[in-house]
Scaffold this active site. Structure first.
Site, mmCIF file in Angstrom:
data_model
loop_
_atom_site.group_PDB
_atom_site.id
_atom_site.type_symbol
_atom_site.label_atom_id
_atom_site.label_comp_id
_atom_site.label_asym_id
_atom_site.label_seq_id
_atom_site.Cartn_x
_atom_site.Cartn_y
_atom_site.Cartn_z
ATOM 1 N N ASP A 15 0.820 -1.218 0.000
ATOM 2 C CA ASP A 15 0.000 0.000 0.000
ATOM 3 C C ASP A 15 0.849 1.261 0.000
ATOM 4 O OD1 ASP A 15 -2.720 -1.165 2.149
ATOM 5 O OD2 ASP A 15 -2.099 -1.644 0.107
ATOM 6 N N ALA A 16 1.928 1.211 0.759
ATOM 7 C CA ALA A 16 2.757 2.421 0.888
ATOM 8 C C ALA A 16 3.301 2.841 -0.479
ATOM 9 C CB ALA A 16 3.906 2.162 1.853
ATOM 10 N N SER A 21 -36.212 -6.315 -15.967
ATOM 11 C CA SER A 21 -36.212 -6.985 -14.664
ATOM 12 C C SER A 21 -36.286 -8.489 -14.894
ATOM 13 C CB SER A 21 -37.368 -6.493 -13.814
ATOM 14 O OG SER A 21 -38.549 -6.635 -14.551
ATOM 15 N N LEU A 22 -36.276 -9.240 -13.816
ATOM 16 C CA LEU A 22 -36.278 -10.697 -13.931
ATOM 17 C C LEU A 22 -37.515 -11.269 -13.287
ATOM 18 C CD1 LEU A 22 -32.596 -11.334 -12.792
ATOM 19 C CD2 LEU A 22 -33.487 -11.776 -15.085
ATOM 20 N N GLU A 74 -25.268 -17.146 -11.458
ATOM 21 C CA GLU A 74 -24.587 -16.072 -10.709
ATOM 22 C C GLU A 74 -25.396 -15.740 -9.469
ATOM 23 O OE1 GLU A 74 -25.079 -12.915 -13.482
ATOM 24 O OE2 GLU A 74 -23.715 -13.797 -14.954
ATOM 25 N N LYS A 126 -27.538 -13.540 -7.096
ATOM 26 C CA LYS A 126 -28.347 -12.347 -7.310
ATOM 27 C C LYS A 126 -27.921 -11.350 -6.237
ATOM 28 C CE LYS A 126 -32.937 -10.729 -8.423
ATOM 29 N NZ LYS A 126 -32.960 -9.512 -7.636
ATOM 30 N N ASP A 140 -27.534 -8.183 -3.912
ATOM 31 C CA ASP A 140 -28.559 -7.356 -3.294
ATOM 32 C C ASP A 140 -28.023 -5.939 -3.096
ATOM 33 O OD1 ASP A 140 -31.024 -6.889 -2.334
ATOM 34 O OD2 ASP A 140 -30.771 -7.966 -0.439
ATOM 35 N N GLU A 183 -24.151 -4.431 -10.497
ATOM 36 C CA GLU A 183 -24.744 -4.099 -9.208
ATOM 37 C C GLU A 183 -23.710 -3.403 -8.334
ATOM 38 O OE1 GLU A 183 -27.877 -5.089 -9.198
ATOM 39 O OE2 GLU A 183 -28.560 -5.272 -7.115
ATOM 40 N N TYR A 238 -20.000 -5.278 -8.988
ATOM 41 C CA TYR A 238 -19.767 -6.424 -9.863
ATOM 42 C C TYR A 238 -20.564 -6.207 -11.143
ATOM 43 C CZ TYR A 238 -17.734 -9.282 -6.079
ATOM 44 O OH TYR A 238 -16.939 -9.781 -5.077
ATOM 45 N N LYS A 252 -35.027 -17.102 -5.987
ATOM 46 C CA LYS A 252 -34.780 -16.344 -4.759
ATOM 47 C C LYS A 252 -34.659 -17.258 -3.538
ATOM 48 C CE LYS A 252 -35.783 -12.237 -4.434
ATOM 49 N NZ LYS A 252 -36.561 -11.094 -4.861
ATOM 50 N N CYS A 296 -32.968 -7.644 38.852
ATOM 51 C CA CYS A 296 -32.672 -8.751 37.945
ATOM 52 C C CYS A 296 -33.879 -9.695 37.864
ATOM 53 C CB CYS A 296 -31.448 -9.494 38.454
ATOM 54 S SG CYS A 296 -31.148 -11.032 37.588
ATOM 55 N N CYS A 310 -32.706 -13.113 39.753
ATOM 56 C CA CYS A 310 -32.395 -13.235 41.183
ATOM 57 C C CYS A 310 -32.834 -12.029 42.011
ATOM 58 C CB CYS A 310 -30.905 -13.467 41.365
ATOM 59 S SG CYS A 310 -29.920 -11.983 41.085
ATOM 60 N N CYS A 330 -26.749 -7.442 36.027
ATOM 61 C CA CYS A 330 -27.224 -7.846 37.334
ATOM 62 C C CYS A 330 -26.027 -7.789 38.265
ATOM 63 C CB CYS A 330 -27.758 -9.263 37.242
ATOM 64 S SG CYS A 330 -27.866 -10.065 38.843
ATOM 65 N N CYS A 338 -26.624 -14.885 41.610
ATOM 66 C CA CYS A 338 -27.595 -14.983 40.517
ATOM 67 C C CYS A 338 -27.499 -16.322 39.789
ATOM 68 C CB CYS A 338 -27.355 -13.840 39.531
ATOM 69 S SG CYS A 338 -28.499 -13.858 38.163
HETATM 70 S S1 IVH Z 1 -29.302 -9.696 -14.921
HETATM 71 C C1 IVH Z 1 -32.275 -9.019 -18.084
HETATM 72 N N1 IVH Z 1 -27.746 -10.575 -13.026
HETATM 73 O O1 IVH Z 1 -31.783 -8.056 -10.199
HETATM 74 C C2 IVH Z 1 -31.406 -9.347 -16.968
HETATM 75 N N2 IVH Z 1 -29.430 -9.004 -12.469
HETATM 76 O O2 IVH Z 1 -34.763 -8.005 -11.511
HETATM 77 C C3 IVH Z 1 -31.241 -8.220 -16.084
HETATM 78 N N3 IVH Z 1 -29.444 -8.376 -10.102
HETATM 79 O O3 IVH Z 1 -32.356 -4.868 -10.421
HETATM 80 C C4 IVH Z 1 -30.461 -8.397 -14.903
HETATM 81 N N4 IVH Z 1 -27.759 -9.634 -9.486
HETATM 82 O O4 IVH Z 1 -29.857 -5.253 -10.517
HETATM 83 C C5 IVH Z 1 -28.781 -9.773 -13.335
HETATM 84 N N5 IVH Z 1 -26.270 -11.429 -11.429
HETATM 85 C C6 IVH Z 1 -27.300 -10.632 -11.761
HETATM 86 C C7 IVH Z 1 -27.947 -9.831 -10.807
HETATM 87 C C8 IVH Z 1 -29.023 -9.030 -11.205
HETATM 88 C C9 IVH Z 1 -28.664 -8.762 -9.085
HETATM 89 C C10 IVH Z 1 -30.576 -7.414 -10.000
HETATM 90 C C11 IVH Z 1 -30.562 -6.322 -11.004
HETATM 91 C C12 IVH Z 1 -32.008 -5.957 -11.195
HETATM 92 C C13 IVH Z 1 -32.729 -7.155 -10.701
HETATM 93 C C14 IVH Z 1 -33.453 -7.810 -11.839
#
Ligand code: IVH
Length: 642
Positions: A35-36, A84-85, A119, A121, A123, A179, A229, A320, A414, A417, A432, A438
């Site tokens: 690091d230094a 979305s998924l 992969e 998911k 959060d 994400e 990631y 999920k 307490c 006791c 306590c 006790c």
């Molecule tokens: S793929 C069409 N891969 O999940 C595919 N999404 O409902 C679109 N998320 O808000 C997303 N990990 O941010 C993908 N490995 C992953 C993920 C991921 C988390 C989230 C994403 C989105 C939600 C999809």
């Protein structure tokens, strides 16, 4: 003299070098220099840029922090919508998804070997990053999928997001999606600091990430321990990408982006399910929160064939984990007494299924936490159960608070006791004061009491103590002195001989020293040295019992905190009763001359000759020559120098 050209070259070289180490550190997790050294490179670059402000470029590694705050976030229209998924929870629903995929792709055999990229998911918060010719030009939130917010100033502060891609072969325009998250360790550390400073804490790492990204002032974002990631690409122009998802992820990694190390390719639905159970088992040990697994058909050609339904792809699905946070109501708040006397508030809850089990109790950690969250009987609360961690109350849904609730108070006595409960200033934990008396604290107090440096009762091990306490045969140390050979030898795994030896050892322990006895009492913060200091200074137990806090602090090593602890302990009537019983049963020692003699008193300045041996001093230690008065003999013996 450096020519302008040389300066420019050196600046570029430094930037390349720093980018390379950023990549090794953030993406590969494999540092090459300490690091230094990294800091030196950074400082050199900063100094040169300061001297030549005209050479500063927005993609310089120095430019991550410090852009001016924007007054409000601008909206950004995603050229390709961020989808979305679809979610599933049950294995059977995943099998159905796979069957649909196989059917649509016209596999006749159910596609047992169809390759999926699996992969975690993550959060956190989804982001889109646009790179033009390898330079980061835009960062945006997902927003509603069509329109997000411009958070370029903030994503630039995240160390693992490259401001410039490295390597070659990236398209002219590349939209990276991924994400942003706050690793758990960073989240805990951040909250701890915020709590200490009396500032607002984050409820969970996801909120922390999302909130941090939407700051107007990037300096604030820069202080948050964020990470990212990459998990897919969006818009791609002026270049080609590989034709498998897993290979695209590998390419992103080569260009300097960080990707999830847990990503894998698996075969068929069974491969998906194995991956799901494996990562589910390891979920708690990951350094970041995940709420499931995402499976994506790996082949892009197949993805195109499968297409989309409304706003979700047909080629991917989120599997999920059971929710880790649920709502329930508080039926009561009770206080549990731990083995060290600490009182822990516990919420009794209407049973709720969370994190895969039914939960009906949740810890509130300590009285401060209880008051900070202001959990009341009747409240609706969010309970969290993450993995094997004990369930906890996250927060109260105040809007649902019924009328007439009251704040929960720390009990004065307490619950086990009925000794007094005390909470020292600045301490989060209330305890306590019943110590030896006790029931909740008995086993621990007794183990300490008989330990080698205390009353030193050989043969009275932790197991036996726990059994005796559990059977209610021994309540406080005085009961030990009433154990008979007959009684002990009738116990399982205790022969006549060992029972005899034990009773002999118990008997022998009655003859002790005041220092050992004080130490054995297990007064908090009174270790061996302090116990010896007290014994030497006061010479007898009645003198200690009679001493005021102020007088106690005159003992070497005894500060106001320890003095309060000592007083509190002896003020508890239960503790005095136990001491009396012990003395009645024959526990004894010889009192000594108190050391508390006025500094100009008759003994002051005199030298005393010690005969015999001392456990931790040899003749070579000549305190008269080497050290000041009373520094060497403390805690060693009943006799002392003044
Ligand atoms: S793929 C069409 N891969 O999940 C595919 N999404 O409902 C679109 N998320 O808000 C997303 N990990 O941010 C993908 N490995 C992953 C993920 C991921 C988390 C989230 C994403 C989105 C939600 C999809």
């Amino acid at each position: 003299m450096s020519s302008p050209g040389n300066i420019q070259k050196r600046i570029e070289a430094l930037r390349d070098e720093i980018r390379y180490h950023n990549y090794r550190y953030h993406t590969l997790d494999d540092i090459e220099i300490p690091d230094a050294e990294y800091d030196r490179l950074m400082r050199e670059l900063q100094a040169m840029e300061k001297e030549h402000p005209d050479l500063v470029t927005p993609d310089s590694p120095t430019q991550r922090v410090g852009a001016e705050p924007s007054s409000t976030l601008q909206t950004v229209r995603h050229r390709l919508p961020m989808l979305s998924l679809e979610n599933v929870f049950a294995d059977d629903d995943l099998r159905e998804f796979h069957a649909r995929v196989a059917e649509k792709l016209e596999f006749e055999d159910g596609a047992p070997k169809l390759v999926y990229a699996a992969e975690p998911k993550l959060d956190g918060a989804a982001v889109s990053l646009i790179y033009e010719n390898g330079r980061l030009i835009l960062g945006a939130t997902r927003g509603d999928g069509t329109t997000g917010e411009d958070i370029t100033h903030n994503v630039r502060t995240i160390d693992s997001i490259p401001l410039r891609l490295i390597g070659e072969g990236f398209p002219e325009t590349l939209e990276v999606r991924g994400e942003v998250f706050m690793p758990r360790a960073g989240f805990e550390a951040y909250n701890k600091k915020a709590r200490e400073a009396g500032e607002k804490t984050f409820v969970n790492p996801r909120n922390a990430a999302a909130g941090s990204l939407r700051q107007l002032d990037p300096k604030l974002t820069a202080e948050r321990p964020l990470d990212m990631y990459a998990y897919s690409v969006g818009l791609v122009e002026g270049g080609e990408l590989p034709d498998r998802h897993s290979e695209i992820i590998a390419a992103l990694r080569e260009w300097g982006l960080k990707t999830c190390p847990e990503s894998a390719v698996v075969e068929g639905v069974d491969g998906c399910l194995d991956y799901y159970s494996d990562i589910g088992r390891r979920r708690d040990s990951l350094d970041y929160d995940i709420d499931g697994v995402v499976y994506k058909v790996d082949s892009l050609a197949m993805q195109r064939e499968l297409g989309f339904v409304s706003r979700a792809p047909r080629w991917a699905i989120a599997h999920k984990f059971p929710a880790q946070e649920e709502l329930t109501t508080v039926e009561d708040v009770e206080f549990q007494v731990g083995r060290t006397g600490a009182l822990t508030p516990v919420a009794r809850l209407a049973p709720v299924f969370v994190g895969g089990v039914t939960v009906s109790n949740a810890t509130l950690h300590n009285i401060d936490e209880l008051h900070r969250k202001d959990v009341r009987v009747g409240d609706t609360v969010i309970v969290r159960r993450a993995g094997d961690v004990i369930p906890e109350v996250v927060s109260v849904v105040e809007r649902r608070r019924p009328e007439g609730t009251t704040r929960v108070k720390l009990p004065a006595l307490c619950p086990v006791c009925e000794s007094h409960v005390k909470r020292e200033e600045g301490e989060a934990v209330a305890r306590c004061t019943g110590g030896l008396y006790c029931k909740a604290q008995r086993a621990e107090a007794l183990k300490h009491f008989v330990s080698r440096r205390a009353l030193d009762i050989e043969g009275l091990g932790a197991k036996l103590i726990e059994q005796l306490v559990a059977e209610d045969r021994v309540s406080d140390p005085s009961d030990l002195f009433q154990l008979s050979i007959e009684e002990l030898s009738s116990r399982e795994r205790m022969g006549d001989k060992s029972a005899e030896n034990l009773v002999r050892a118990i008997e022998a322990s009655k003859s002790t020293t005041l220092a050992r006895f004080l130490y054995a009492l297990g007064i908090r913060e009174v270790g061996e040295a302090t116990a010896a200091g007290l014994a030497n200074y006061f010479g007898s137990l009645p003198a200690i019992l009679a001493a005021s806090e102020e007088e106690l602090t005159k003992v070497p090593d005894v500060g106001p905190v320890v003095a309060t602890r000592v007083r509190t302990f002896f003020e508890e009537a239960h503790n005095r009763e136990v001491i009396e019983s012990l003395q009645d049963l024959g526990v004894h020692w010889s009192d000594t001359e108190p050391m508390k003699i006025a500094e100009d008193g008759p003994l002051s300045g005199k030298t005393f000759v010690i005969t015999g041996t001392l456990p931790s001093m040899t003749r070579k230690h000549d305190p008269g020559r080497s050290k000041g008065p009373d520094s060497a003999c403390r805690g060693q013996s009943n006799r002392q120098r003044f």
